[in-house]
Design a protein around this motif. Structure first.
Motif, PDB file in Angstrom:
ATOM      1  N   GLY A   1       0.783  -1.224   0.000  1.00 29.38           N
ATOM      2  CA  GLY A   1       0.000   0.000   0.000  1.00 29.38           C
ATOM      3  C   GLY A   1       0.818   1.277   0.000  1.00 29.38           C
ATOM      4  O   GLY A   1       2.050   1.293   0.105  1.00 29.38           O
ATOM      5  N   THR A   2       0.081   2.374  -0.144  1.00 34.87           N
ATOM      6  CA  THR A   2       0.612   3.711   0.045  1.00 34.87           C
ATOM      7  C   THR A   2      -0.290   4.414   1.045  1.00 34.87           C
ATOM      8  O   THR A   2      -1.431   4.014   1.264  1.00 34.87           O
ATOM      9  CB  THR A   2       0.646   4.503  -1.276  1.00 34.87           C
ATOM     10  OG1 THR A   2      -0.672   4.532  -1.841  1.00 34.87           O
ATOM     11  CG2 THR A   2       1.607   3.872  -2.271  1.00 34.87           C
TER      12      THR A   2
ATOM     13  N   HIS B   1      -2.917   6.463   2.712  1.00 33.07           N
ATOM     14  CA  HIS B   1      -4.160   7.111   2.291  1.00 33.07           C
ATOM     15  C   HIS B   1      -4.749   7.863   3.480  1.00 33.07           C
ATOM     16  O   HIS B   1      -4.210   7.850   4.588  1.00 33.07           O
ATOM     17  CB  HIS B   1      -5.139   6.101   1.688  1.00 33.07           C
ATOM     18  CG  HIS B   1      -5.519   4.966   2.576  1.00 33.07           C
ATOM     19  ND1 HIS B   1      -6.163   5.130   3.796  1.00 33.07           N
ATOM     20  CD2 HIS B   1      -5.367   3.617   2.442  1.00 33.07           C
ATOM     21  CE1 HIS B   1      -6.393   3.973   4.351  1.00 33.07           C
ATOM     22  NE2 HIS B   1      -5.911   3.024   3.563  1.00 33.07           N
ATOM     23  N   MET B   2      -5.876   8.541   3.264  1.00 31.83           N
ATOM     24  CA  MET B   2      -6.411   9.422   4.301  1.00 31.83           C
ATOM     25  C   MET B   2      -6.829   8.646   5.546  1.00 31.83           C
ATOM     26  O   MET B   2      -6.746   9.169   6.663  1.00 31.83           O
ATOM     27  CB  MET B   2      -7.593  10.217   3.745  1.00 31.83           C
ATOM     28  CG  MET B   2      -7.177  11.334   2.802  1.00 31.83           C
ATOM     29  SD  MET B   2      -6.023  12.525   3.528  1.00 31.83           S
ATOM     30  CE  MET B   2      -7.042  13.254   4.793  1.00 31.83           C
TER      31      MET B   2
ATOM     32  N   HIS C   1      -5.273   5.985   6.733  1.00 32.96           N
ATOM     33  CA  HIS C   1      -4.014   5.805   7.472  1.00 32.96           C
ATOM     34  C   HIS C   1      -3.623   7.104   8.168  1.00 32.96           C
ATOM     35  O   HIS C   1      -3.281   7.112   9.352  1.00 32.96           O
ATOM     36  CB  HIS C   1      -2.868   5.429   6.516  1.00 32.96           C
ATOM     37  CG  HIS C   1      -2.985   4.068   5.922  1.00 32.96           C
ATOM     38  ND1 HIS C   1      -2.814   3.836   4.583  1.00 32.96           N
ATOM     39  CD2 HIS C   1      -3.257   2.858   6.476  1.00 32.96           C
ATOM     40  CE1 HIS C   1      -2.956   2.548   4.334  1.00 32.96           C
ATOM     41  NE2 HIS C   1      -3.232   1.934   5.467  1.00 32.96           N
TER      42      HIS C   1
ATOM     43  N   GLN D   1       6.502   6.944   3.796  1.00 33.21           N
ATOM     44  CA  GLN D   1       5.457   7.959   3.785  1.00 33.21           C
ATOM     45  C   GLN D   1       4.964   8.271   5.201  1.00 33.21           C
ATOM     46  O   GLN D   1       4.644   9.421   5.522  1.00 33.21           O
ATOM     47  CB  GLN D   1       4.290   7.489   2.915  1.00 33.21           C
ATOM     48  CG  GLN D   1       4.647   7.394   1.442  1.00 33.21           C
ATOM     49  CD  GLN D   1       3.521   6.794   0.611  1.00 33.21           C
ATOM     50  OE1 GLN D   1       2.749   5.972   1.098  1.00 33.21           O
ATOM     51  NE2 GLN D   1       3.406   7.229  -0.629  1.00 33.21           N
TER      52      GLN D   1
ATOM     53  N   SER E   1     -13.272   7.385  -3.198  1.00 33.89           N
ATOM     54  CA  SER E   1     -12.983   6.255  -4.084  1.00 33.89           C
ATOM     55  C   SER E   1     -12.377   6.779  -5.379  1.00 33.89           C
ATOM     56  O   SER E   1     -12.654   7.907  -5.803  1.00 33.89           O
ATOM     57  CB  SER E   1     -14.260   5.460  -4.393  1.00 33.89           C
ATOM     58  OG  SER E   1     -15.127   6.194  -5.222  1.00 33.89           O
ATOM     59  N   LYS E   2     -11.549   5.955  -5.993  1.00 29.83           N
ATOM     60  CA  LYS E   2     -10.896   6.352  -7.237  1.00 29.83           C
ATOM     61  C   LYS E   2     -11.918   6.600  -8.346  1.00 29.83           C
ATOM     62  O   LYS E   2     -11.749   7.478  -9.182  1.00 29.83           O
ATOM     63  CB  LYS E   2      -9.901   5.271  -7.670  1.00 29.83           C
ATOM     64  CG  LYS E   2      -8.698   5.156  -6.734  1.00 29.83           C
ATOM     65  CD  LYS E   2      -7.736   4.075  -7.203  1.00 29.83           C
ATOM     66  CE  LYS E   2      -6.540   3.962  -6.257  1.00 29.83           C
ATOM     67  NZ  LYS E   2      -5.605   2.894  -6.668  1.00 29.83           N
TER      68      LYS E   2
ATOM     69  N   VAL F   1     -10.545  11.026  -4.144  1.00 35.49           N
ATOM     70  CA  VAL F   1      -9.515  10.539  -3.221  1.00 35.49           C
ATOM     71  C   VAL F   1      -8.477  11.629  -2.993  1.00 35.49           C
ATOM     72  O   VAL F   1      -8.037  12.291  -3.936  1.00 35.49           O
ATOM     73  CB  VAL F   1      -8.841   9.280  -3.783  1.00 35.49           C
ATOM     74  CG1 VAL F   1      -7.621   8.915  -2.967  1.00 35.49           C
ATOM     75  CG2 VAL F   1      -9.821   8.117  -3.805  1.00 35.49           C
TER      76      VAL F   1
ATOM     77  N   ASP G   1      -4.677  12.284  -1.414  1.00 30.14           N
ATOM     78  CA  ASP G   1      -3.427  11.666  -0.976  1.00 30.14           C
ATOM     79  C   ASP G   1      -2.828  12.559   0.104  1.00 30.14           C
ATOM     80  O   ASP G   1      -2.576  13.740  -0.132  1.00 30.14           O
ATOM     81  CB  ASP G   1      -2.478  11.551  -2.170  1.00 30.14           C
ATOM     82  CG  ASP G   1      -1.171  10.840  -1.820  1.00 30.14           C
ATOM     83  OD1 ASP G   1      -0.765  10.905  -0.641  1.00 30.14           O
ATOM     84  OD2 ASP G   1      -0.576  10.230  -2.718  1.00 30.14           O
TER      85      ASP G   1
ATOM     86  N   ARG H   1      -4.989  11.006 -10.974  1.00 33.60           N
ATOM     87  CA  ARG H   1      -6.366  10.528 -10.793  1.00 33.60           C
ATOM     88  C   ARG H   1      -6.914   9.791 -12.020  1.00 33.60           C
ATOM     89  O   ARG H   1      -7.814   8.966 -11.886  1.00 33.60           O
ATOM     90  CB  ARG H   1      -7.289  11.705 -10.460  1.00 33.60           C
ATOM     91  CG  ARG H   1      -7.086  12.238  -9.042  1.00 33.60           C
ATOM     92  CD  ARG H   1      -8.133  13.253  -8.669  1.00 33.60           C
ATOM     93  NE  ARG H   1      -8.159  13.473  -7.225  1.00 33.60           N
ATOM     94  CZ  ARG H   1      -9.045  14.228  -6.600  1.00 33.60           C
ATOM     95  NH1 ARG H   1      -9.982  14.843  -7.297  1.00 33.60           N
ATOM     96  NH2 ARG H   1      -9.010  14.367  -5.299  1.00 33.60           N
TER      97      ARG H   1
END
Length: 925
Positions: free
Chosen positions: A48-49, A51-52, A54, A129, A532-533, A538, A540, A557
């Motif tokens: 993963g990367t 995201h909000m 996290h 990150q 959602s994408k 979304v 970042d 996006r």
């Protein structure tokens, strides 16, 4: 003025530098002294990367860790990442496909080697990150769920559960992804409403006496039907119960059964029963002893259990052929549009099949009873407490847990089979051969399945502490750090992770995994929509921290979108919302925004405007610190100040109050109230009022008052930065380093400073000073308003007349004479016995004290008459509102007594203001 603090706030200049210094210094590590305070990081997927979600949860965890570290606790934030079996296999397989290589080309060992290679190169992205966000966890203890220590715990847990008869292998219905060709958990299934059809099909009674019309949304599965079912009290069909029908297209004879599960109002009130392809039908089949006929292969093609004509067809191709054959046979009665809840795999987007297959399961009844008992007794506590209801509902309706997955990447199941199909479970093959007396002539092959990632995650509280290896447990502090203090997580995984950790930790260690479970809401966009994408909404977190141009945001996006219309829709929405891209707010502003939004509600609406406001807040702190440094150049102090002025006593009293509030809000996990209290103290009390109130002393003739005020400025600012540090660590550290030099502080980082607590200010009684300064603030506010309304130039001094003075007001006017002159540019203050003979003047009220600023030479009298008439009209309107409320019998009878009394006081205040305005207006005539 110090030359080491930049002239403007720019987080890019210090955030990365400070983090590197913190990590290098080892300050994130537990000290081994003091009361333990432990947080387990919910391990993010290695694929993963950030995201909000996290960013939201990690910010709150970091605030708790930093707060307790400053309070002298032995703070451990246990870091780690999850191997994410399905997600990782997909990523690596996708990378291989670019080179024309498949998983099967490499074989199991070769593929796993490629996964480890990928993990080394790209798998630690999310940890890098997290550092940008300010995560102050002990990275040296970080655990990956496939590390040998964690893997040993998984094997040990499986073997022990099997030996205890709590793990078994059996044929059950599971969620099956036909693309991945594996079972998946409920959490990995997304149910989406889609357009479909409801088909009505006639099933002829075998005795030729008629037919039953069955309604279904999946006609292809009729090839696996084993019964038709009606409600036992449905008078239309009770006479048919016990008879049989002939299954169209297959010719099998199947019974008509009765079950309360049937909804008499849905369709025709008759439903087909296909236990091997529907979870509800499976339960019906178990109750009625019906056979299980699986008609699909692992890739959702029709298998040999169906008539030959349909074998090998994909499920949707089979549907077309079945419908055509039914229509040709005159058995297709009706087809009408129908909304369906379609289950899709969150990784592949494919429709999930309920699929009958051999899997490994954990018996859950006993676990659930014990897990519920621990929560009901309060051994683990939910915050907010209402979430125990969600937990209780799942525990009371629990099913056996399918723990096997048909993947290669993951913890391979420690079970071996001989050529006769006998199963042996053990820690390794050597142990099995020794235990069961199997010689080398007996061929053993290990189960090819792996355990689902939730199995290893369930062991997280103690697998990260070295269990079951006693030497590792001692080394990592198992006895000291288990149970942990709090788990911070979202409500969406209460079932899948929280409950299983409680059950597993209790079972294997006799301890609870954590004391508190702080359940957060889920981050949504500013309109309350799920991020959602596909919606293009979304955010970042790193884009908010570092900023991103519109072009880069659009590229991010829309890249990878196969549908041009979708890309066009997302681009349009993005251009509208972010025409200039996203500015760089810095990590602190993002973190403070998150804290301010962290209510105890279910959903969190993220508003980008709040981030802009909190960046301004950080800038305000920066400028206030520059003011303090400029006005304390060459000065140094030690210890707490001995205040000489009322302003100092007031700010110290406010500091004591906000420290007590912070303590309360941290204990209750009310980050929203915490951030609000600290914001108001920092912005209003310190940066605005105390900085202003300090200026008369700093510029006055009393050297002792000036020196004391400088000390108090530094002391309160240092304590304020400490209060704020858990929420906004970077800017507070950068500013604190400058302040600490002047206060002779020994600590090298703000993280090691004691956090301000209410007990620090015990015995301090500045209530009188607080009341006096509140009076002074109101005086300044009213006089500045008058100056503003009269449009008096800032440099021009004006006279002030005061009337209707009480003894207390007269004393305060005299005591604060110099401050009032300095702060409101007065050239004198005269006390009148009465305002009857006062000249035409602009007026204001502070309590009952009348303030009069003579108008002569200041304003156009005609314009002032117009202004006063407007003000009298406005006040009349407020008086009318109060009268109407108090004249309402309903309001007086039902409103709390305090509210009614407050309304009466408002009426009295408005009347006083009106009287003063009327008097002033009369003087202008």
């Amino acid at each position: 003025m110090t030359d080491t603090l930049a002239s403007s706030y720019d987080p890019k200049q210090f955030e990365t530098r400070l983090y590197e210094e913190w990590e290098r210094s080892g300050v994130f590590k537990p000290r081994g002294e003091g009361e333990p305070y432990t947080i387990l990081l919910p391990p993010p997927n290695v694929t993963g990367t950030l995201h909000m979600g996290h960013a939201f949860q990690h910010t709150l965890q970091d605030a708790l860790v930093r707060y307790h570290r400053m309070r002298g606790f032995d703070a451990l934030w246990q870091m780690g990442t999850d191997h994410a079996g399905i997600a990782t296999e997909m990523v690596v397989a996708r990378n291989l496909s670019r080179d024309g290589v498949t998983r099967d080309d490499l074989g199991r060992d070769g593929f796993i080697a490629k996964v480890w290679e990928w993990k080394q190169q790209s798998g630690d992205t999310i940890e890098r990150q997290m550092r940008r966000l300010g995560t102050s966890g002990d990275w040296t203890r970080s655990v990956f769920t496939m590390d040998p220590m964690a893997a040993d715990a998984v094997v040990e847990a499986f073997v022990r559960l099997h030996e205890q008869g709590l793990i078994y292998r059996g044929q059950r219905l599971v969620n099956w992804d036909p693309v991945l060709k594996t079972a998946i958990s409920d959490l990995e299934v997304v149910n989406e409403e889609e357009d479909g059809f409801l088909w009505s099909i006639s099933y002829p009674l075998t005795d030729g006496s008629g037919e039953l019309v069955v309604a279904t949304t999946r006609p292809e599965t009729m090839l696996g039907d084993v019964a038709v079912m009606v409600h036992p009290q449905d008078e239309r069909y009770t006479h048919l119960i016990g008879k049989t029908v002939t299954l169209p297209l297959s010719g099998r004879e199947i019974p008509v059964i009765a079950d309360d599960y049937v909804d008499r109002e849905f369709g025709t009130g008759v439903v087909k029963v296909t236990p091997a392809h529907d979870f509800n039908d499976y339960a019906v089949g178990q109750r009625h002893g019906l056979p299980l006929i699986n008609i699909f292969t692992p890739v959702a093609a029709v298998n040999d259990n169906a008539p030959e004509k349909y074998r090998g067809l994909d499920r949707y191709e089979a549907r077309k052929v079945v419908l055509a054959d039914l229509e040709a046979a005159g058995r297709l009665v009706e087809a009408k549009p129908h909304k369906l809840q379609v289950p899709r795999g969150d990784r592949t987007g494919q429709v999930i099949e309920p699929y009958l297959t051999d899997q490994w399961f954990v018996k859950m009844d006993g676990f659930a009873a014990r897990g519920l008992e621990l929560a009901e007794k309060g051994d683990v506590k939910f915050v907010p407490p209402n979430w125990i209801n969600t937990y209780r509902h799942w525990m009371e309706n629990i099913q056996d847990w399918c723990i096997s997955r048909q993947l290669w990447w993951g913890h391979r199941i420690p079970a071996w089979y001989d050529d006769d199909g006998r199963i042996f479970v053990g820690r390794d093959e050597d142990e099995i051969r020794a235990k069961h007396g199997l010689g080398t002539e007996v061929n053993l092959s290990q189960d090819s399945d792996v355990l689902e990632t939730w199995f290893s995650s369930a062991l997280w509280p103690f697998s990260t502490m070295g269990w079951p290896n006693q030497a590792l447990m001692d080394e990592r502090g198992f006895d000291r750090y288990v149970p942990s203090s709090v788990l911070v997580t979202g409500f969406d995984i209460i079932f899948f992770w929280v409950a299983r950790m409680i059950m597993a930790t209790d079972h294997f260690t006799g301890r609870v995994p954590f004391r508190d479970i702080y359940i957060t809401g889920l981050i949504r966009d500013s309109h309350g929509q799920k991020m959602s994408k596909s919606k293009g909404n979304v955010l970042d977190p790193l884009d908010l921290i570092d900023g991103i141009s519109l072009e880069e945001l659009l590229d991010k996006r829309t890249s990878g979108l196969m549908q041009p219309k979708m890309a066009e829709k997302i681009e349009k929405a993005t251009r509208k919302e972010f025409p200039q891209g996203i500015p760089a707010f810095g990590a602190d502003a993002l973190r403070f925004t998150i804290a301010a939004l962290a209510t105890h509600g279910r959903d969190i609406k993220f508003d980008l405007g709040r981030a802009e406001g909190y960046k301004n807040f950080c800038n305000k702190l920066w400028n206030a610190t520059r003011f303090v440094l400029m006005n304390t150049e060459g000065a140094s102090f030690a210890g707490a100040p001995q205040p000489r002025t009322d302003a100092e006593r007031w700010i110290l009293s406010r500091l004591a109050t906000v420290a007590a509030e912070a303590e309360t809000h941290f204990a209750a996990y009310r980050f929203d109230l915490l951030s609000q209290a600290l914001y108001e103290f920092a912005w209003n009390d310190f940066c605005d009022w105390f900085v202003e109130l300090a200026k008369p002393a700093l510029n006055g003739d009393d050297a002792d008052a000036a020196r004391s005020t400088r000390h108090t400025l530094l002391y309160v600012l240092e304590r304020l930065l400490s209060l704020l540090h858990p929420l906004i660590p970077f800017v507070t550290e950068e500013l604190w380093l400058q302040i600490a030099l002047k206060l002779g502080i020994a600590e090298t980082t703000i993280m090691l400073r004691p956090y301000p607590q209410a007990a620090d200010f015990a015995g301090q009684d500045y209530a009188t000073a607080e009341a006096d300064v509140e009076w002074l603030k109101e005086m300044v506010t009213v006089l500045r308003r008058i100056r503003s309304e009269l449009n008096v130039a800032p440099s021009k001094t004006v006279p002030l007349l005061v009337a209707d003075c009480s003894a207390a007001d007269r004393e305060r006017v005299a005591r604060f004479d110099s401050q009032l002159r300095f702060l409101t540019r007065l050239d004198g203050i005269d006390v009148l016995a009465s305002d009857a003979d006062a000249p035409a003047a602009a007026t204001g009220l502070v309590g009952e004290l009348k303030l009069l600023v003579p108008l002569e030479g200041l304003v156009d009298l005609d314009a002032e008459r117009v202004r006063l008439d407007k003000e009298i009209k406005r006040v009349d309107g407020e008086i009318a509102k109060c009268h109407n409320k108090l004249a309402s019998e309903t309001f007086v009878a039902n409103a709390p007594a305090a509210v009614v009394e407050q309304e009466r006081k408002r009426l009295a205040d408005w009347n006083l203001q009106r009287e003063a305005l009327i008097t002033q207006r009369a003087k202008l005539d």
